[in-house]
Write an enzyme that holds these catalytic residues in place. Structure first.
Site, short mmCIF file in Angstrom:
data_model
loop_
_atom_site.label_atom_id
_atom_site.label_comp_id
_atom_site.label_asym_id
_atom_site.label_seq_id
_atom_site.Cartn_x
_atom_site.Cartn_y
_atom_site.Cartn_z
N SER A 89 -5.38 22.65 56.63
CA SER A 89 -5.96 21.91 57.77
C SER A 89 -5.00 20.92 58.42
O SER A 89 -5.37 20.28 59.42
CB SER A 89 -7.25 21.20 57.35
OG SER A 89 -8.30 22.13 57.29
N LYS A 92 -4.53 21.33 62.10
CA LYS A 92 -5.36 20.65 63.10
C LYS A 92 -4.62 19.51 63.80
O LYS A 92 -5.00 19.10 64.89
CB LYS A 92 -6.64 20.13 62.45
CG LYS A 92 -7.61 21.21 61.96
CD LYS A 92 -8.88 20.60 61.39
CE LYS A 92 -9.88 21.65 60.98
NZ LYS A 92 -9.54 22.33 59.71
N SER A 335 -12.85 17.54 58.98
CA SER A 335 -12.05 18.76 59.02
C SER A 335 -12.90 19.99 59.36
O SER A 335 -12.96 20.97 58.62
CB SER A 335 -11.32 18.98 57.68
OG SER A 335 -10.20 19.81 57.87
N LEU A 451 -6.49 24.81 50.78
CA LEU A 451 -6.79 26.23 50.65
C LEU A 451 -6.60 26.60 49.19
O LEU A 451 -6.12 25.78 48.40
CB LEU A 451 -5.84 27.07 51.51
CG LEU A 451 -6.02 27.08 53.04
CD1 LEU A 451 -4.86 27.84 53.69
CD2 LEU A 451 -7.35 27.73 53.42
#
Length: 496
Positions: A89, A92, A335, A451
């Site tokens: 993330s 982002k 998130s 992840l």
């Protein structure tokens, strides 16, 4: 005599002034050298500390770490800074920067209500259209307001179709890299231009399913928020005695609209799951049908349709979302992958007239090039960071974080980042239970990433010296290492 004395006094004052200036310059140079030496010592100590942590606790992992001075951008520490790692993330950070630049912090998403045909004696002999433009904040309350708008026109029956116009985006519901096993869960929600959210976290394309223990031996009771829509619940679970193991699962079967509830649920327990809908547009429309019925508006066609809104349609009402700068709070703090995917498609639509992930990613690359980032070394196939095919180095992430400070929207960007150890969900976000040491609590503003086998953290930190730094820590091929990353960030705060 007096004139000579004055001249002599002036000469002596100038002489003393010059001597004082010289002394101050020497002291200043000495102090500057001391500060420089102290900084070099601190940087050396930091290097030793982080190197030790990496060698002892991250052995075998792919690691990329950089630390920069926030003002100058100068590199303070570099451990394999050019090594590319899955950003998760942290992706982002780039998506959000591009969205603020391309869409602007005042951007709002629209959802519009239209009708066609003629109204006679309370019967609309025509169609009702819901036209979506990707609003992740559309709620059942908004659909209820649309129903009230129809009633205000005198419509009590719709003798026609209920149509969803989701042509703003393409028909690819999932971004590349979504695994089959992820499809049921909120972090992998499908994306269409007409979607609803069950809560103010704006988990669009999902519903909340809660199983509640009932009588021992019976099926648990089930609560759905906000509406079941076109989904089906298949309850195969069982309520068991207090103390028995809770084995209940709530999952949507891959590529179907059936949600299976299985396993044992102790009578004193509940299980809540955010489950994705199969197709957000059809789910929104079937939910709208239920809302119309509750409002006392009949409709003759049970089937829902998808089509473009005709130019002849009459606009009844528009629902606007909050501004992007406000939406960034739940999006970045928590998130939210769905909002990231929506922003990517929206950028593609606004800039390149094509609401696809591919078109949006092209816009993101164009933004990166515009601030002289080396986009050849950024590899990504989504904007949320879900894909395992994404890769970038900490050197590039920290460079991004340095360069965005010059953008006029940077205060909005900075405010959207999670704040270490702040218990407020919409302030601390994904960092609310991390970095609680007084050295870091409230002094780290950073984006988390996670992840399978990947953990990342990049952002800004105020060190114990009072100076601020930019850091990026990217790690893959190692599980459960967020504590180690926090230890590294603490060393940065403590040593510099």
């Amino acid at each position: 005599m007096t004139e000579y004395s004055n001249k002599k006094g002036d000469f002596m004052r100038k002489k003393w002034s010059a001597m004082i200036m010289a002394i101050m310059l020497v002291v200043s140079m000495f102090s500057f050298q001391q500060v420089g030496q102290a900084k070099k010592l601190a940087e050396s100590t930091l290097s030793d500390s982080i190197n030790r942590i990496v060698e002892e606790k991250l052995a075998g992992a792919d690691v990329s770490i950089t630390v920069r001075d926030r003002i100058s951008g100068k590199m303070v520490y570099d451990y394999s800074g050019e090594t590319t790692v899955k950003p998760a993330s942290n992706m982002k950070l780039l998506t959000t920067a591009a969205a603020l630049e391309v869409l602007g912090k005042d951007y709002r998403f629209n959802t519009s209500l239209y009708t066609t045909g003629k109204l006679s004696n309370g019967v609309l002999k025509g169609d009702v259209y819901l036209k979506g433009q990707g609003d992740p904040t559309l709620s059942i309350e908004d659909l209820q307001q649309f129903a009230e708008e129809l009633k205000a026109l005198g419509i009590h029956k719709i003798d026609g179709r209920i149509v969803g116009d989701d042509k703003w985006f393409d028909n690819d519901l999932l971004t590349p890299g979504i695994w089959v096993g992820d499809e049921s869960y909120y972090y992998a929600a499908p994306i269409t231009a007409l979607t609803t959210s069950p809560n103010t976290d704006y988990d669009s394309g999902t519903i909340i399913v809660e199983a509640i223990g009932s009588k021992v031996g019976d099926l648990p009771s089930v609560k759905v928020t906000p509406n079941i829509g076109d989904l089906q619940i298949v309850n195969e679970a069982q309520t068991v005695e207090v103390g028995k193991t809770n084995t209940i699962t709530i999952e949507r079967l891959y590529q179907t609209n059936k949600i299976f509830i299985k396993g044992n649920l102790p009578i004193d327990k509940t299980k809540k799951e955010w489950v994705t809908v199969q197709h957000p547009t059809t789910h929104t429309l079937t939910t709208f049908q239920a809302v119309l019925a509750e409002a006392g508006i009949e409709y003759t066609k049970e089937k829902v349709f998808q089509a473009a809104t005709p130019n002849s349609a009459k606009l009844v009402a528009i629902k606007q979302s909050m501004k992007l700068e406000q939406l960034l709070i739940p999006y970045m703090k928590l998130s939210n992958n769905g909002i990231a995917d929506i922003l990517v498609k929206t950028m593609g639509k606004v800039k390149n007239h094509h609401g696809s992930t591919k078109a949006g990613l092209k816009v993101i690359k164009e933004y990166g090039n515009s601030i002289n980032l080396n986009m050849e070394d950024w590899q990504f196939e989504d904007g949320s960071g879900m894909s395992h095919e994404n890769s970038v180095s900490s050197l590039l992430v920290s460079e991004l974080l340095f360069k965005v400070q010059g953008e006029d929207w940077f205060p909005t960007y900075f405010t959207s980042l999670p704040v270490a150890a702040n218990a407020d969900r919409m302030v601390g976000g994904t960092l609310r239970n991390r970095l609680k040491d007084p050295i870091t609590a409230g002094k780290v503003y950073a984006k988390t990433g996670s992840l399978t086998g990947v953990s990342t953290l990049s952002g800004y930190v105020e060190a114990s010296s009072g100076q601020s730094y930019i850091f990026s820590v990217l790690v893959q091929n190692k599980s459960d290492i967020s504590i180690v990353i926090d230890e590294i960030v603490k060393e940065i705060a403590e040593e510099l």
